[in-house]
Design an enzyme around this catalytic site. Structure first.
Site, PDB file in Angstrom:
ATOM      1  N   ARG A  76       0.840  -1.198   0.000  1.00 33.36           N
ATOM      2  CA  ARG A  76       0.000   0.000   0.000  1.00 33.36           C
ATOM      3  C   ARG A  76       0.872   1.244   0.000  1.00 33.36           C
ATOM      4  O   ARG A  76       2.087   1.177   0.205  1.00 33.36           O
ATOM      5  CB  ARG A  76      -0.909   0.010   1.238  1.00 33.36           C
ATOM      6  CG  ARG A  76      -0.136   0.010   2.550  1.00 33.36           C
ATOM      7  CD  ARG A  76      -0.974   0.411   3.736  1.00 33.36           C
ATOM      8  NE  ARG A  76      -0.247   0.218   4.989  1.00 33.36           N
ATOM      9  CZ  ARG A  76       0.679   1.026   5.461  1.00 33.36           C
ATOM     10  NH1 ARG A  76       1.030   2.103   4.772  1.00 33.36           N
ATOM     11  NH2 ARG A  76       1.301   0.776   6.608  1.00 33.36           N
ATOM     12  N   LEU A  99      -5.517   5.904   6.725  1.00 33.12           N
ATOM     13  CA  LEU A  99      -5.827   5.342   5.415  1.00 33.12           C
ATOM     14  C   LEU A  99      -4.558   4.844   4.740  1.00 33.12           C
ATOM     15  O   LEU A  99      -3.490   5.430   4.902  1.00 33.12           O
ATOM     16  CB  LEU A  99      -6.464   6.394   4.504  1.00 33.12           C
ATOM     17  CG  LEU A  99      -7.757   7.052   4.964  1.00 33.12           C
ATOM     18  CD1 LEU A  99      -8.116   8.182   4.016  1.00 33.12           C
ATOM     19  CD2 LEU A  99      -8.875   6.038   5.003  1.00 33.12           C
ATOM     20  N   GLY A 113      -7.199  -0.173   2.977  1.00 28.30           N
ATOM     21  CA  GLY A 113      -8.358   0.656   3.310  1.00 28.30           C
ATOM     22  C   GLY A 113      -8.140   1.562   4.492  1.00 28.30           C
ATOM     23  O   GLY A 113      -7.244   2.396   4.474  1.00 28.30           O
ATOM     24  N   LEU A 114      -8.928   1.369   5.556  1.00 28.06           N
ATOM     25  CA  LEU A 114      -8.920   2.331   6.661  1.00 28.06           C
ATOM     26  C   LEU A 114      -8.898   1.611   8.002  1.00 28.06           C
ATOM     27  O   LEU A 114      -9.312   0.458   8.129  1.00 28.06           O
ATOM     28  CB  LEU A 114     -10.136   3.255   6.565  1.00 28.06           C
ATOM     29  CG  LEU A 114     -11.524   2.609   6.624  1.00 28.06           C
ATOM     30  CD1 LEU A 114     -12.034   2.557   8.049  1.00 28.06           C
ATOM     31  CD2 LEU A 114     -12.505   3.376   5.740  1.00 28.06           C
ATOM     32  N   CYS A 152       3.069   6.868  10.437  1.00 25.67           N
ATOM     33  CA  CYS A 152       2.783   7.520   9.153  1.00 25.67           C
ATOM     34  C   CYS A 152       3.849   8.560   8.795  1.00 25.67           C
ATOM     35  O   CYS A 152       3.610   9.430   7.956  1.00 25.67           O
ATOM     36  CB  CYS A 152       1.395   8.161   9.162  1.00 25.67           C
ATOM     37  SG  CYS A 152       0.072   6.999   9.543  1.00 25.67           S
TER      38      CYS A 152
END
EC number: 2.3.1.181
Length: 268
Positions: free
Chosen positions: A87, A168, A180-181, A198
């Protein structure tokens, strides 16, 4: 850019290529690798046209996942396993008390990944506001759903800076979405202390329970989140501008003031 921008097609149109009902699969607690393998299997079938759109709802055992932009300095120092994933984004944590949702859907043409991400954000914002976090929104330049530092959480143990409630991370291949989330409900924040979550070191992470001062379980959060997500994907819930400016990190501000004071003293 996290603020809404003009999408490739009308905001009240479904972003899905199909108008068939979505299948929702509740997986319970499942290991991250097993859930990822299941995602890949469903996504391949969806791309081949032998499977409809699916939303997976899951809770993972404690694990770190490192997206494609993860930097060495982001990595954990506590020995917890790290899984490299395909991702976007950098490193994050998944674990007990965190509600994770993976939409595996075929996007309508022309594929608009930014609009898809904004719709996911809008669904989280709608859900957490319905649960009581009325100031939840976006920070320009950062993905996810945030609570501003100007909002005081009900639980005094909650972080005081801008803080992320929902994260996300997605991948789109052959027009089909994966990943996704994740929405923090009752989980501990301990595991975030061992990474640069992040890649952001000037903000914090929070949970629905800390913000509202009561236990908000995954079960309680699931219904409003899925309802908002289905509406966002269909175009019934349109993306609005819930963006606020990122507050300066008070520690960095204090350090800069001290540096300037030392510099001024040296110049005398």
């Amino acid at each position: 850019m996290t603020a809404p921008r003009e999408p490739f097609f009308p905001v009240d149109r479904s972003i899905r290529a199909s108008d068939e009902p979505l299948e929702i699969r509740r997986l319970g607690r499942m290991g991250y690798q097993e859930a990822w393998d299941l995602q890949a299997e469903i996504a391949a079938a969806r791309a081949a046209g032998t499977q409809g759109d699916v939303i997976l709802v899951v809770e993972h055992p404690n694990v770190y996942t490192a997206g494609k932009r993860t930097q060495p300095e982001d990595m954990p120092d506590n020995g917890l396993p790290v899984i490299d994933v395909d991702r976007g984004g950098r490193i994050t944590w998944h674990g007990e008390g965190q509600l994770v949702v993976y939409p595996i859907i075929k996007l309508a043409e022309p594929v608009d990944v930014v609009d898809y991400v904004r719709r996911l954000e809008e669904a989280i914002i709608q859900a957490v506001r319905e649960l009581g976090v009325s100031t939840a929104g976006r920070i320009d330049g950062r993905s996810g759903v945030w609570v501003p530092s100007t909002t005081q959480a009900a639980d005094p143990a909650a972080p005081k800076r801008d803080r992320k409630l929902g994260a996300l991370g997605i991948r789109v291949t052959r027009g089909v979405t994966m990943h996704g989330l994740a929405l923090n409900c009752t989980n501990t924040l301990e595991y975030y202390e061992h990474i640069v979550a992040c890649g952001i070191d000037d903000a914090d992470v929070s949970t629905l329970s800390l913000e509202l001062g009561r236990e908000v379980t995954m079960e309680e959060a699931e219904a409003p989140l899925l309802d908002a997500l289905l509406k966002a994907l269909s175009g019934e819930l349109t993306v609005a501008d819930h963006t606020f400016a990122s507050a300066p990190d008070p520690i960095k501000v204090a350090n800069e003031k001290a540096r300037q004071a030392r510099k001024a003293a040296q110049e005398k």
